[in-house]
Design an enzyme around this catalytic site. Structure first.
Site, PDB file in Angstrom:
ATOM      1  CE  LYS A   1      -0.421   0.095   5.042  1.00  0.00           C
ATOM      2  NZ  LYS A   1      -1.314   0.055   6.207  1.00  0.00           N
TER       3      LYS A   1
ATOM      4  CE1 TYR B   1       9.087  32.293   0.479  1.00  0.00           C
ATOM      5  CE2 TYR B   1       9.337  29.914   0.650  1.00  0.00           C
ATOM      6  CZ  TYR B   1       9.082  31.045  -0.106  1.00  0.00           C
ATOM      7  OH  TYR B   1       8.824  30.922  -1.442  1.00  0.00           O
TER       8      TYR B   1
END
Length: 369
Positions: free
Chosen positions: A38, A264
């Site tokens: 998965k 940032y």
């Protein structure tokens, strides 16, 4: 091995073979092996991983959702596939693509039977999931009579297995609870067999269960993280080989002075004359913002370079003041030596999270056996 010239995720198929053989060596010859593929095979590539394991004669695959199973069928995978969390809206295509559902509630059981009847099925294989303590999905022991009664009214489905999931099989402090779960599961299996008159396969163990609870291997075991190189303990990690290496390259080097800021929101302030390297990988590639501000690190020429400032969408900046390197040099985010577990621990998370987060825009490169 050529050095990375861009951001790549290298997948070592020989390491996958090693892990499969190691885990299989823990089993009795008759015990079946289910590979959990998965989440894009834990962030690697579910199709290529499944193709390789199919060549190794794996007995079963498991995926979380139906579209993951469809992708494997489209790629030519013929091995049986268990869908662990199917949604009833997709039952028709599940049957058409020969996928096998986990049935975990009366609603799901009734809906699947309705779809199977509409498609004129007979003895379609299903897997009944019981909740023995995880409290996530699954029937309870007192649901057995209802399940059996429902099954006895139809011939469109047959129970291929009953299964459950251990809560903390890697945790020695939860030994008593794990043993309690094993006993609960044995009781459920016995009652189910007595009331239904059938003897389905039983499976309970995940990777840590395979290693720690051989008495609970039953007819089949399920392994996910172990196949990808992690045994949920430092001791077992030595016996496994991480199959994935995430690598990148230095795009640019900057020299900054004391008081200058990086990234940032000016989240990092230089403490003196420093050098920084910008690397083309960011939170859109799976390197979460939690690794910023010196929580995470990369390795350049064998030395640790902390991630400074906030992680950007497409880039990170690292401190290379004490590292001899140049633009174009390879950067290792994790590999078999500096593992995903090590990186995850630096930010108080787990290897599963960083592995499954690697974006599919990151190029996959497969190393042959």
């Amino acid at each position: 091995m050529p050095k990375a010239l861009e951001t790549v995720l290298e997948i070592d198929l020989s390491a996958l073979t090693h892990n499969f053989n190691y885990l299989k060596s823990k089993l009795q010859p008759q015990t079946k092996f289910l590979a959990v593929v998965k989440a894009f095979a834990y962030g690697s590539d579910s199709v290529e991983i499944a193709k390789h394991l199919q060549k190794l004669n794996i007995d079963y695959f498991a995926v979380a959702y139906i579209n993951e199973g469809i992708a494997l069928r489209d790629a030519g995978i013929t091995t049986p596939i268990l869908v662990l969390h199917p949604q009833s809206i997709n039952f028709k295509i599940l049957i058409e693509r020969c996928l096998e559902p986990s049935i975990y509630s009366p609603h799901v059981l009734n809906e699947f039977i309705k779809t199977a009847e509409a498609l004129s099925q007979n003895n379609y294989p299903v897997h009944i999931k019981f909740n023995t303590g995880l409290n996530r999905l699954g029937f309870k022991e007192n649901d057995i009579e209802t399940i059996v009664s429902t099954l006895q009214k139809t011939s469109v489905v047959k129970v291929k297995s009953i299964f459950s999931h251990l809560v903390a099989s890697e945790d020695a402090n939860e030994l008593d609870f794990s043993k309690l779960q094993i006993e609960r599961f044995k009781t459920i299996a016995k009652i189910f067999e007595e009331k239904s008159g059938i003897k389905p396969w039983l499976h309970l163990c995940n990777t840590s269960g395979v290693i720690n609870y051989p008495e609970a291997h039953f007819n089949m075991v399920r392994s996910g993280i172990g196949l990808y190189g992690f045994g949920n303990s430092a001791e077992e990690d030595k016996n496994l080989k991480p199959i994935a290496s995430l690598k990148s390259v230095i795009s640019q080097i900057h020299e900054i002075e004391k008081g200058e800021t990086v990234g940032y929101n000016r989240a990092y302030t230089s403490k003196g004359h420093e050098k920084t390297a910008t690397i083309p990988i960011g939170h859109a590639d799976g390197i979460s913002r939690i690794y910023g501000n010196e929580n995470g690190y990369v390795f350049i020429n064998g030395k640790k370079a902390p991630i400074i400032g906030n992680v950007c969408m497409d880039m990170i900046m690292v401190n290379i003041t004490d590292i001899n390197c140049k633009e174009g040099d390879e950067v290792i985010i994790f590999d078999a030596t500096y593992t995903a577990s090590n990186l995850a621990e630096s930010a108080h998370t787990i290897s599963y999270e960083i592995l499954t987060a690697i974006s599919q825009r990151v190029k996959r490169v497969f190393l042959p056996e």
